[in-house]
Design a protein around this motif. Structure first.
Motif, PDB file in Angstrom:
ATOM      1  N   LEU A 101       0.773  -1.217   0.176  1.00 22.17           N
ATOM      2  CA  LEU A 101       0.108  -0.102  -0.080  1.00 22.17           C
ATOM      3  C   LEU A 101       0.702   1.345   0.004  1.00 22.17           C
ATOM      4  CD1 LEU A 101      -2.667  -0.848   2.629  1.00 22.17           C
ATOM      5  CD2 LEU A 101      -2.865  -1.158   0.241  1.00 22.17           C
ATOM      6  N   GLY A 102       0.691   2.198  -0.922  1.00 22.33           N
ATOM      7  CA  GLY A 102       1.319   3.465  -0.812  1.00 22.33           C
ATOM      8  C   GLY A 102       2.843   3.246  -1.579  1.00 22.33           C
ATOM      9  N   ALA A 103       3.663   4.318  -1.337  1.00 25.65           N
ATOM     10  CA  ALA A 103       4.763   4.262  -2.016  1.00 25.65           C
ATOM     11  C   ALA A 103       5.697   3.200  -1.503  1.00 25.65           C
ATOM     12  CB  ALA A 103       5.719   5.504  -1.876  1.00 25.65           C
ATOM     13  N   ALA A 104       6.525   2.610  -2.105  1.00 24.91           N
ATOM     14  CA  ALA A 104       7.509   1.535  -1.659  1.00 24.91           C
ATOM     15  C   ALA A 104       8.496   2.287  -0.565  1.00 24.91           C
ATOM     16  CB  ALA A 104       8.432   1.064  -2.705  1.00 24.91           C
ATOM     17  N   GLY A 181       1.420   7.936   9.410  1.00 29.03           N
ATOM     18  CA  GLY A 181       1.331   7.947   7.817  1.00 29.03           C
ATOM     19  C   GLY A 181       0.737   6.510   7.709  1.00 29.03           C
ATOM     20  N   ALA A 182       0.966   5.450   8.321  1.00 26.51           N
ATOM     21  CA  ALA A 182       0.637   4.242   8.071  1.00 26.51           C
ATOM     22  C   ALA A 182      -0.957   4.254   8.299  1.00 26.51           C
ATOM     23  CB  ALA A 182       1.276   3.028   8.999  1.00 26.51           C
ATOM     24  N   LEU A 187      -6.720   4.099   6.158  1.00 26.06           N
ATOM     25  CA  LEU A 187      -7.889   4.698   5.862  1.00 26.06           C
ATOM     26  C   LEU A 187      -8.128   4.966   4.613  1.00 26.06           C
ATOM     27  CD1 LEU A 187      -7.936   6.806   9.053  1.00 26.06           C
ATOM     28  CD2 LEU A 187      -9.016   4.600   8.828  1.00 26.06           C
ATOM     29  N   LYS A 188      -7.247   4.844   3.452  1.00 30.55           N
ATOM     30  CA  LYS A 188      -7.678   5.211   2.320  1.00 30.55           C
ATOM     31  C   LYS A 188      -8.184   4.159   1.449  1.00 30.55           C
ATOM     32  CE  LYS A 188      -3.742   8.661   1.679  1.00 30.55           C
ATOM     33  NZ  LYS A 188      -2.649   8.950   1.010  1.00 30.55           N
TER      34      LYS A 188
END
Length: 247
Positions: A101-104, A181-182, A187-188
């Motif tokens: 999830l999200g940027a690596a 940030g996690a 939550l997105k």
């Protein structure tokens, strides 16, 4: 709590779940397992992974572990298949199916690891190398705290990295990698979207996760007596966490 306002226990989880969809974000060390003298010395309760998967099912998948450990290290202590997780203080995130999830997350530069190995030897502290960060542990020699913090701050400053302080530990991570940030990233994505978030944790690094939950209309639950805190509620110890979660 060192003069801080006494926090009440959280409402029963079952009652909360009856009213609205809630999402749980759980720290690991100090929350689901008792703190040990060394990172590898923890005692993990029997069938913890199975019990967490059952809890996740009760929440329709809205459960994630958010830990300072790397995901690889966490899996070595508690098989995490089927559980959403964020490791290295939220830098590495994956859903329950194992999809990122999200940027690596980016690892620390080799030069930083080399300096950490030398610094740990010079200071006489324990280095815990992680996939996307590193920690200096001084639980066995608390008098090394000031030196370890000063060394980490200097090293991080020279490489534009971040320093995180915890219980008898100081860590170096990539800037911007934190548990808040996690939480925001989870939550997105379904099934967390729209749920009331709850963060349960014991350490200073968990404050970012609690603050993110506060901002999203949820709350934090502090485990132990640390202060100050942005948590709204408190549980005294690991066993009380298990009781509240019905694990």
């Amino acid at each position: 709590m060192d003069g801080a306002i006494e926090l009440p226990p959280p409402p029963p989880l079952v009652r909360l779940m009856e009213k609205r969809a809630h999402a749980l974000f759980l720290d690991f060390d100090g929350t689901l397992v008792d703190i040990a003298p060394t990172p590898g010395g923890i005692a993990v309760p029997d069938r913890l992974a199975d019990r967490l998967r059952a809890l996740s099912q009760r929440l329709d998948g809205r459960l994630a572990l958010v830990t300072g450990r790397s995901l690889e290290d966490l899996a070595g202590h508690c098989p995490i298949d089927g559980i959403a997780c964020a490791g290295s203080h939220g830098a590495a995130r994956r859903d329950a199916e194992g999809r990122p999830l999200g940027a690596a997350a980016q690892p620390l530069p080799d030069a930083v690891f080399e300096a950490l190995h030398q610094g740990a030897r010079d200071l006489g502290v324990v280095l815990e190398a992680k996939t996307h960060g590193a920690a200096l542990h001084f639980r066995s020699d608390p008098e090394r705290a000031a030196q370890a913090h000063a060394f980490a701050a200097d090293l991080a400053g020279r490489h534009a990295l971040a320093v995180k302080q915890g219980k008898a530990v100081v860590e170096i991570t990539q800037a911007g990698a934190d548990k808040g940030g996690a939480v925001r990233e989870f939550l997105k994505h379904p099934p967390f979207v729209g749920a009331v978030p709850i963060f349960v944790g014991d350490d200073v690094t968990d404050e970012d996760g609690m603050a993110a939950c506060n901002d999203a209309g949820g709350f934090g639950v502090l485990v132990g007596d640390r202060s100050p805190t942005v948590a709204r509620y408190r549980l005294p110890n690991v066993s009380s966490v298990y009781e509240w979660l019905s694990l």
